[in-house]
Scaffold this motif. Structure first.
Motif, PDB file in Angstrom:
ATOM      1  N   LYS A   1       0.856  -1.188   0.000  1.00  0.00           N
ATOM      2  CA  LYS A   1       0.000   0.000   0.000  1.00  0.00           C
ATOM      3  C   LYS A   1       0.894   1.241   0.000  1.00  0.00           C
ATOM      4  O   LYS A   1       2.021   1.216   0.499  1.00  0.00           O
ATOM      5  CB  LYS A   1      -0.905   0.026   1.237  1.00  0.00           C
ATOM      6  N   GLU A   2       0.368   2.336  -0.553  1.00  0.00           N
ATOM      7  CA  GLU A   2       1.174   3.555  -0.668  1.00  0.00           C
ATOM      8  C   GLU A   2       1.659   4.064   0.683  1.00  0.00           C
ATOM      9  O   GLU A   2       2.705   4.672   0.775  1.00  0.00           O
ATOM     10  CB  GLU A   2       0.404   4.643  -1.402  1.00  0.00           C
ATOM     11  N   ASN A   3       0.910   3.802   1.760  1.00  0.00           N
ATOM     12  CA  ASN A   3       1.321   4.285   3.082  1.00  0.00           C
ATOM     13  C   ASN A   3       2.160   3.265   3.842  1.00  0.00           C
ATOM     14  O   ASN A   3       2.518   3.487   4.981  1.00  0.00           O
ATOM     15  CB  ASN A   3       0.095   4.696   3.899  1.00  0.00           C
ATOM     16  N   ASP A   4       2.478   2.140   3.230  1.00  0.00           N
ATOM     17  CA  ASP A   4       3.315   1.117   3.848  1.00  0.00           C
ATOM     18  C   ASP A   4       4.776   1.474   3.595  1.00  0.00           C
ATOM     19  O   ASP A   4       5.458   0.866   2.784  1.00  0.00           O
ATOM     20  CB  ASP A   4       2.966  -0.259   3.282  1.00  0.00           C
ATOM     21  N   THR A   5       5.248   2.494   4.307  1.00  0.00           N
ATOM     22  CA  THR A   5       6.574   3.039   4.023  1.00  0.00           C
ATOM     23  C   THR A   5       7.694   2.040   4.279  1.00  0.00           C
ATOM     24  O   THR A   5       8.709   2.067   3.594  1.00  0.00           O
ATOM     25  CB  THR A   5       6.829   4.326   4.832  1.00  0.00           C
ATOM     26  N   THR A   6       7.511   1.140   5.231  1.00  0.00           N
ATOM     27  CA  THR A   6       8.549   0.148   5.511  1.00  0.00           C
ATOM     28  C   THR A   6       8.740  -0.762   4.309  1.00  0.00           C
ATOM     29  O   THR A   6       9.873  -0.959   3.846  1.00  0.00           O
ATOM     30  CB  THR A   6       8.190  -0.684   6.754  1.00  0.00           C
ATOM     31  N   GLN A   7       7.656  -1.304   3.786  1.00  0.00           N
ATOM     32  CA  GLN A   7       7.795  -2.212   2.648  1.00  0.00           C
ATOM     33  C   GLN A   7       8.210  -1.467   1.382  1.00  0.00           C
ATOM     34  O   GLN A   7       8.984  -1.990   0.587  1.00  0.00           O
ATOM     35  CB  GLN A   7       6.523  -3.027   2.437  1.00  0.00           C
ATOM     36  N   ILE A   8       7.718  -0.256   1.184  1.00  0.00           N
ATOM     37  CA  ILE A   8       8.145   0.537   0.025  1.00  0.00           C
ATOM     38  C   ILE A   8       9.657   0.784   0.107  1.00  0.00           C
ATOM     39  O   ILE A   8      10.375   0.665  -0.879  1.00  0.00           O
ATOM     40  CB  ILE A   8       7.382   1.879  -0.047  1.00  0.00           C
ATOM     41  N   SER A   9      10.159   1.103   1.294  1.00  0.00           N
ATOM     42  CA  SER A   9      11.605   1.324   1.471  1.00  0.00           C
ATOM     43  C   SER A   9      12.388   0.051   1.194  1.00  0.00           C
ATOM     44  O   SER A   9      13.485   0.100   0.617  1.00  0.00           O
ATOM     45  CB  SER A   9      11.902   1.809   2.886  1.00  0.00           C
ATOM     46  N   GLN A  10      11.839  -1.108   1.580  1.00  0.00           N
ATOM     47  CA  GLN A  10      12.521  -2.377   1.311  1.00  0.00           C
ATOM     48  C   GLN A  10      12.546  -2.678  -0.192  1.00  0.00           C
ATOM     49  O   GLN A  10      13.546  -3.181  -0.704  1.00  0.00           O
ATOM     50  CB  GLN A  10      11.845  -3.514   2.083  1.00  0.00           C
ATOM     51  N   VAL A  11      11.457  -2.365  -0.911  1.00  0.00           N
ATOM     52  CA  VAL A  11      11.444  -2.523  -2.370  1.00  0.00           C
ATOM     53  C   VAL A  11      12.535  -1.640  -2.982  1.00  0.00           C
ATOM     54  O   VAL A  11      13.311  -2.080  -3.830  1.00  0.00           O
ATOM     55  CB  VAL A  11      10.052  -2.174  -2.963  1.00  0.00           C
ATOM     56  N   ALA A  12      12.610  -0.386  -2.529  1.00  0.00           N
ATOM     57  CA  ALA A  12      13.623   0.543  -3.047  1.00  0.00           C
ATOM     58  C   ALA A  12      15.032   0.020  -2.790  1.00  0.00           C
ATOM     59  O   ALA A  12      15.903   0.104  -3.662  1.00  0.00           O
ATOM     60  CB  ALA A  12      13.440   1.925  -2.424  1.00  0.00           C
TER      61      ALA A  12
ATOM     62  N   GLU B   1       8.797 -13.230   8.123  1.00  0.00           N
ATOM     63  CA  GLU B   1       9.155 -12.152   9.061  1.00  0.00           C
ATOM     64  C   GLU B   1       8.619 -10.803   8.598  1.00  0.00           C
ATOM     65  O   GLU B   1       8.942  -9.772   9.165  1.00  0.00           O
ATOM     66  CB  GLU B   1      10.676 -12.069   9.231  1.00  0.00           C
ATOM     67  N   ASN B   2       7.851 -10.797   7.508  1.00  0.00           N
ATOM     68  CA  ASN B   2       7.233  -9.593   6.950  1.00  0.00           C
ATOM     69  C   ASN B   2       8.239  -8.645   6.294  1.00  0.00           C
ATOM     70  O   ASN B   2       8.014  -7.443   6.227  1.00  0.00           O
ATOM     71  CB  ASN B   2       6.396  -8.862   8.005  1.00  0.00           C
ATOM     72  N   SER B   3       9.344  -9.189   5.800  1.00  0.00           N
ATOM     73  CA  SER B   3      10.327  -8.395   5.052  1.00  0.00           C
ATOM     74  C   SER B   3      10.135  -8.640   3.564  1.00  0.00           C
ATOM     75  O   SER B   3       9.868  -9.766   3.148  1.00  0.00           O
ATOM     76  CB  SER B   3      11.747  -8.813   5.423  1.00  0.00           C
ATOM     77  N   VAL B   4      10.308  -7.598   2.784  1.00  0.00           N
ATOM     78  CA  VAL B   4      10.221  -7.741   1.329  1.00  0.00           C
ATOM     79  C   VAL B   4      11.489  -8.442   0.852  1.00  0.00           C
ATOM     80  O   VAL B   4      12.601  -8.037   1.189  1.00  0.00           O
ATOM     81  CB  VAL B   4      10.052  -6.376   0.639  1.00  0.00           C
ATOM     82  N   ILE B   5      11.298  -9.505   0.064  1.00  0.00           N
ATOM     83  CA  ILE B   5      12.441 -10.274  -0.442  1.00  0.00           C
ATOM     84  C   ILE B   5      12.522 -10.236  -1.965  1.00  0.00           C
ATOM     85  O   ILE B   5      13.465 -10.753  -2.555  1.00  0.00           O
ATOM     86  CB  ILE B   5      12.398 -11.732   0.064  1.00  0.00           C
ATOM     87  N   GLY B   6      11.540  -9.601  -2.599  1.00  0.00           N
ATOM     88  CA  GLY B   6      11.542  -9.450  -4.041  1.00  0.00           C
ATOM     89  C   GLY B   6      10.337  -8.643  -4.473  1.00  0.00           C
ATOM     90  O   GLY B   6       9.406  -8.435  -3.689  1.00  0.00           O
ATOM     91  N   PHE B   7      10.352  -8.173  -5.714  1.00  0.00           N
ATOM     92  CA  PHE B   7       9.219  -7.400  -6.219  1.00  0.00           C
ATOM     93  C   PHE B   7       9.178  -7.467  -7.732  1.00  0.00           C
ATOM     94  O   PHE B   7      10.169  -7.789  -8.392  1.00  0.00           O
ATOM     95  CB  PHE B   7       9.284  -5.938  -5.751  1.00  0.00           C
ATOM     96  N   VAL B   8       8.009  -7.158  -8.271  1.00  0.00           N
ATOM     97  CA  VAL B   8       7.837  -6.988  -9.712  1.00  0.00           C
ATOM     98  C   VAL B   8       6.983  -5.741  -9.911  1.00  0.00           C
ATOM     99  O   VAL B   8       6.043  -5.489  -9.155  1.00  0.00           O
ATOM    100  CB  VAL B   8       7.192  -8.239 -10.378  1.00  0.00           C
ATOM    101  N   LEU B   9       7.357  -4.947 -10.911  1.00  0.00           N
ATOM    102  CA  LEU B   9       6.602  -3.750 -11.283  1.00  0.00           C
ATOM    103  C   LEU B   9       6.215  -3.891 -12.743  1.00  0.00           C
ATOM    104  O   LEU B   9       7.082  -4.097 -13.600  1.00  0.00           O
ATOM    105  CB  LEU B   9       7.441  -2.487 -11.082  1.00  0.00           C
ATOM    106  N   ALA B  10       4.922  -3.809 -13.019  1.00  0.00           N
ATOM    107  CA  ALA B  10       4.428  -3.861 -14.397  1.00  0.00           C
ATOM    108  C   ALA B  10       3.658  -2.587 -14.694  1.00  0.00           C
ATOM    109  O   ALA B  10       2.991  -2.024 -13.829  1.00  0.00           O
ATOM    110  CB  ALA B  10       3.530  -5.080 -14.602  1.00  0.00           C
ATOM    111  N   SER B  11       3.755  -2.146 -15.931  1.00  0.00           N
ATOM    112  CA  SER B  11       3.057  -0.959 -16.397  1.00  0.00           C
ATOM    113  C   SER B  11       1.951  -1.396 -17.349  1.00  0.00           C
ATOM    114  O   SER B  11       2.202  -2.101 -18.323  1.00  0.00           O
ATOM    115  CB  SER B  11       4.043  -0.047 -17.126  1.00  0.00           C
ATOM    116  N   VAL B  12       0.735  -0.964 -17.047  1.00  0.00           N
ATOM    117  CA  VAL B  12      -0.403  -1.308 -17.894  1.00  0.00           C
ATOM    118  C   VAL B  12      -0.575  -0.260 -18.985  1.00  0.00           C
ATOM    119  O   VAL B  12      -0.745  -0.586 -20.153  1.00  0.00           O
ATOM    120  CB  VAL B  12      -1.694  -1.444 -17.042  1.00  0.00           C
ATOM    121  N   GLU B  13      -0.507   0.983 -18.644  1.00  0.00           N
ATOM    122  CA  GLU B  13      -0.594   2.092 -19.600  1.00  0.00           C
ATOM    123  C   GLU B  13       0.671   2.919 -19.421  1.00  0.00           C
ATOM    124  O   GLU B  13       0.697   3.881 -18.670  1.00  0.00           O
ATOM    125  CB  GLU B  13      -1.831   2.950 -19.325  1.00  0.00           C
ATOM    126  N   ALA B  14       1.717   2.543 -20.124  1.00  0.00           N
ATOM    127  CA  ALA B  14       3.041   3.107 -19.867  1.00  0.00           C
ATOM    128  C   ALA B  14       3.091   4.617 -19.990  1.00  0.00           C
ATOM    129  O   ALA B  14       3.661   5.292 -19.134  1.00  0.00           O
ATOM    130  CB  ALA B  14       4.073   2.484 -20.796  1.00  0.00           C
TER     131      ALA B  14
END
Length: 190
Positions: free
Chosen positions: A7-18, A61-74
């Motif tokens: 979620k956009e306000n899930d700053t911990t997981q967003i930071s782990q993705v980054a 442990e609720n840590s991000v270990i990988g991610f995928v980003l897809a664009s539908v309308e680039a």
């Protein structure tokens, strides 16, 4: 392990993705060179966009270990990201990020018909590689894209990235064309 949309306000997981983007894609992604602050803002913005799909693989442990980003309308996705984060794009040391977005946008306009999505980034933390995380991320992404009325998906891969090419072969991606001498465009019908 489970796959979820941060979620956009899930700053911990967003930071782990980054952080995973920064560490695992530094050699191949110009955006990594903009630094962690830029990447955090980028993924925070992406999490809000309806034109993109961001999925994270999360450990017990609720840590991000990988991610995928897809664009539908680039094109819309890029314009939305540029509107949302102009300071991050135009301030130093990220001044060249605009050129990255522009080159991505021009590639996408030429190569992406309506009803097609692109896998923009996929990365797995080095401690978790070889455990099927990337496979699971893409397998979970496909039904989400079908729900968006996407009939085809494509991505770019370096020719010398043998492990990624084996993964995409397993997922039945086919070679479409060369974009540069060192990259391939692969696609798959959904």
């Amino acid at each position: 392990m489970r796959i979820r949309q941060p979620k956009e306000n899930d700053t911990t997981q967003i930071s782990q993705v980054a952080l995973i983007h920064y560490e695992e894609l530094y050699d191949i992604s110009r955006m990594s060179r903009c630094g962690l602050r830029f990447l955090r803002e980028f993924y925070q913005t992406v999490a809000k966009q309806k034109e993109s799909v961001l999925l994270a693989a999360v450990s017990k442990e609720n840590s991000v270990i990988g991610f995928v980003l897809a664009s539908v309308e680039a094109e819309e996705y890029l314009l939305s990201v540029l509107r949302e984060m102009p300071k991050a794009v135009f301030l130093r040391p990220c001044a060249f990020a605009y050129r990255v977005f522009r080159s991505f946008s021009s590639f996408t306009k030429k190569n992406k018909p309506v009803g097609e999505a692109e896998i923009v980034f996929i990365a797995v933390d080095k401690k978790w590689k070889g455990k099927g995380i990337a496979l699971q991320l893409i397998e979970d992404l496909l039904p989400t894209l079908r729900g968006e009325r996407i009939s085809r998906i494509h991505l770019q891969v370096f020719k010398n990235n043998e492990s990624a090419r084996r993964l995409y072969d397993k997922l039945q991606f086919e070679e479409s064309a060369n974009t540069h001498s060192d990259k391939l465009i692969l696609y798959r019908k959904l």
